[in-house]
Design an enzyme around this catalytic site. Structure first.
Site, short mmCIF file in Angstrom:
data_model
loop_
_atom_site.label_atom_id
_atom_site.label_comp_id
_atom_site.label_asym_id
_atom_site.label_seq_id
_atom_site.Cartn_x
_atom_site.Cartn_y
_atom_site.Cartn_z
N THR A 176 -11.54 -4.10 21.97
CA THR A 176 -11.31 -3.63 23.34
C THR A 176 -10.34 -4.51 24.09
O THR A 176 -9.63 -4.05 24.98
CB THR A 176 -12.66 -3.57 24.09
OG1 THR A 176 -13.49 -2.63 23.43
CG2 THR A 176 -12.49 -3.15 25.53
N TYR B 183 -12.21 4.96 26.04
CA TYR B 183 -10.84 4.46 25.83
C TYR B 183 -10.65 4.27 24.33
O TYR B 183 -11.60 4.42 23.55
CB TYR B 183 -10.64 3.11 26.55
CG TYR B 183 -11.64 2.06 26.10
CD1 TYR B 183 -12.87 1.91 26.74
CD2 TYR B 183 -11.37 1.27 24.99
CE1 TYR B 183 -13.80 1.00 26.29
CE2 TYR B 183 -12.30 0.34 24.54
CZ TYR B 183 -13.51 0.21 25.19
OH TYR B 183 -14.43 -0.68 24.74
N SER C 20 -13.79 -3.58 15.57
CA SER C 20 -14.39 -4.57 14.68
C SER C 20 -15.51 -4.02 13.80
O SER C 20 -15.83 -4.60 12.76
CB SER C 20 -14.89 -5.77 15.48
OG SER C 20 -15.96 -5.40 16.33
N THR D 290 -15.78 -6.74 20.07
CA THR D 290 -17.03 -7.46 20.34
C THR D 290 -18.18 -7.02 19.44
O THR D 290 -19.16 -7.74 19.31
CB THR D 290 -17.44 -7.26 21.81
OG1 THR D 290 -17.49 -5.87 22.10
CG2 THR D 290 -16.46 -7.95 22.74
N ASP D 291 -18.05 -5.85 18.80
CA ASP D 291 -19.21 -5.31 18.06
C ASP D 291 -19.65 -6.21 16.91
O ASP D 291 -20.84 -6.34 16.64
CB ASP D 291 -18.89 -3.91 17.52
CG ASP D 291 -18.83 -2.87 18.64
OD1 ASP D 291 -18.99 -3.25 19.81
OD2 ASP D 291 -18.62 -1.69 18.34
N LYS E 168 -23.96 -10.25 20.56
CA LYS E 168 -23.77 -9.23 21.58
C LYS E 168 -25.15 -8.66 21.90
O LYS E 168 -25.84 -8.16 21.01
CB LYS E 168 -22.85 -8.13 21.06
CG LYS E 168 -22.47 -7.09 22.09
CD LYS E 168 -21.44 -6.11 21.55
CE LYS E 168 -20.94 -5.19 22.66
NZ LYS E 168 -19.85 -4.31 22.18
N GLU F 129 -47.04 -14.27 8.25
CA GLU F 129 -46.91 -12.82 8.02
C GLU F 129 -46.90 -12.45 6.53
O GLU F 129 -47.51 -11.49 6.13
CB GLU F 129 -45.66 -12.23 8.70
CG GLU F 129 -45.72 -12.14 10.20
CD GLU F 129 -46.69 -11.07 10.69
OE1 GLU F 129 -47.22 -10.32 9.87
OE2 GLU F 129 -46.93 -11.04 11.92
N1 GLN Z 1 -15.97 -4.14 23.48
C1 GLN Z 1 -15.46 -3.98 22.27
O1 GLN Z 1 -14.65 -4.77 21.83
C2 GLN Z 1 -15.96 -2.83 21.44
C3 GLN Z 1 -14.81 -2.05 20.83
C4 GLN Z 1 -14.96 -1.78 19.35
N2 GLN Z 1 -16.12 -1.02 19.04
C5 GLN Z 1 -14.87 -3.08 18.58
O2 GLN Z 1 -15.83 -3.74 18.31
O3 GLN Z 1 -13.77 -3.44 18.26
#
Ligand code: GLN
Length: 330
Positions: A14, A28, A61, A94-95, A167, A287
């Site tokens: 992103t 987007y 990602s 970020t994923d 995340k 467990e």
């Molecule tokens: N906020 C993000 O970067 C998510 C965008 C995309 N799904 C990625 O991980 O690249």
């Protein structure tokens, strides 16, 4: 110029995203804007460092592969050995940023700062977070006091440990958290440190990307109410070397799944017992009798990070005692 030299390795996400209008904060396309345009859009960087960019990938990602991880880590390692490189920033979706960050902290031998950064909103959106996150990343990468702390992540004004961070929210800008807290904060280009990592990383790691050319197949199976053995049996038949079980609670395993996992282990596949609960940690022989079953527990690693460490560890050992030691130490 006596400014530090920082290389930005761009991989997409992103932070390189673009939407149709300023109100599109969630709708987007990721991975659109080339790195040179990101740098040109942030003239403030030139006061902090001599910055140059390399476009390594241009992807979201979630689509990154093990081979991509190796390519990126080898490039980071090579750059970190260059005397004309003082710090490295990696822009990333970020994923799966947390997985790449952990992989790099486990395998790249350098005391130079390596910073991963992403954003939750594309640069075209109102209140976009990417510019400040990237400015902060370059500042940290350019600073003398950021080296030797393992791979770092700069999001939302915080400096997080690449090992610890995940995340945790998929819509807010304060998306990245660690249950152990951030290492510090960055405000107006200045670092404020509050703690340091104690787990082995980078320079003290026994793993080195320069001698890793392939990663073994390791998959994850989720535990939940009503779970059937179907997925575990299919994964085991697919040729995996290890299975990370993302169990419930303290890594608990359904009574009907226990014999299935015992069979998986008996067939030579390593079993790592982790938890789907985001925080806390799995305790050995609580467990389930891990000693008896020859299973490994994932300590505080979430399943997706436990998978990364397992793949890296398997490049050196298949011994379960060794693997358990590695989980305690990294
Ligand atoms: N906020 C993000 O970067 C998510 C965008 C995309 N799904 C990625 O991980 O690249």
């Amino acid at each position: 110029q006596s400014l530090p030299n920082v290389v930005i390795l761009a991989t997409g996400g992103t932070i390189a995203g673009a939407g149709a209008s300023a109100v599109n904060s969630a709708t987007y396309s990721a991975a659109k804007v080339p790195v040179d345009k990101l740098i040109a859009g942030l003239p403030e960087l030139s006061k902090v460092a001599n910055v140059r960019g390399e476009q390594v990938f241009q992807v979201a990602s979630e689509s990154l592969t093990n081979d991509n991880l190796l390519t990126l880590a080898k490039r980071v390692s090579a750059l970190s050995k260059q005397p004309d490189v003082d710090g490295i920033v990696i822009t990333h979706g970020t994923d799966t940023l947390e997985e790449t960050a952990y992989f790099l902290t486990l395998t790249v031998h350098t005391a130079k700062p390596i910073i991963l950064v992403g954003s939750m909103r594309p640069g075209t959106a109102l209140s976009a977070d990417g510019a400040l996150n990237l400015f902060n990343a370059v500042n940290v990468a350019a600073s003398k006091d950021a080296g030797g702390r393992g791979v770092l992540v700069t999001m939302n004004d915080e400096i997080q440990s690449g090992r610890d961070v995940s995340k945790t929210v998929n819509i807010k800008t304060e998306a990245f958290k660690s249950q152990w807290g951030p290492l510090g904060m960055i405000v107006e280009g200045r670092n404020y440190w509050f703690r340091a990592p104690v787990k082995r990383h980078t320079m003290q790691s026994e793993f080195d990307i320069d001698s890793i050319d392939a990663l073994p197949p390791v998959e994850i199976a989720l535990g939940y109410e009503g779970v059937a053995p179907t997925a575990i049996n299919a994964l085991a038949a697919s040729g995996i070397k290890a299975l990370v079980h993302a169990g419930t609670g303290n890594g608990s395993v359904a009574d009907r799944i226990v014999p299935v996992l015992q069979k998986v282990r008996a067939d030579g596949i390593l079993v790592i017992r982790s938890s789907r609960v985001p925080d806390g940690f799995v305790i050995r022989n609580a467990e389930q009798p891990d000693d008896k079953y020859d299973w490994v527990v994932a300590h505080d690693m979430r399943p997706q990070k436990a998978r990364i460490l397992t793949m890296v560890a398997l490049t050196k050992t298949k011994d379960t005692k060794e693997l358990q030691r590695i989980f305690w130490e990294y």
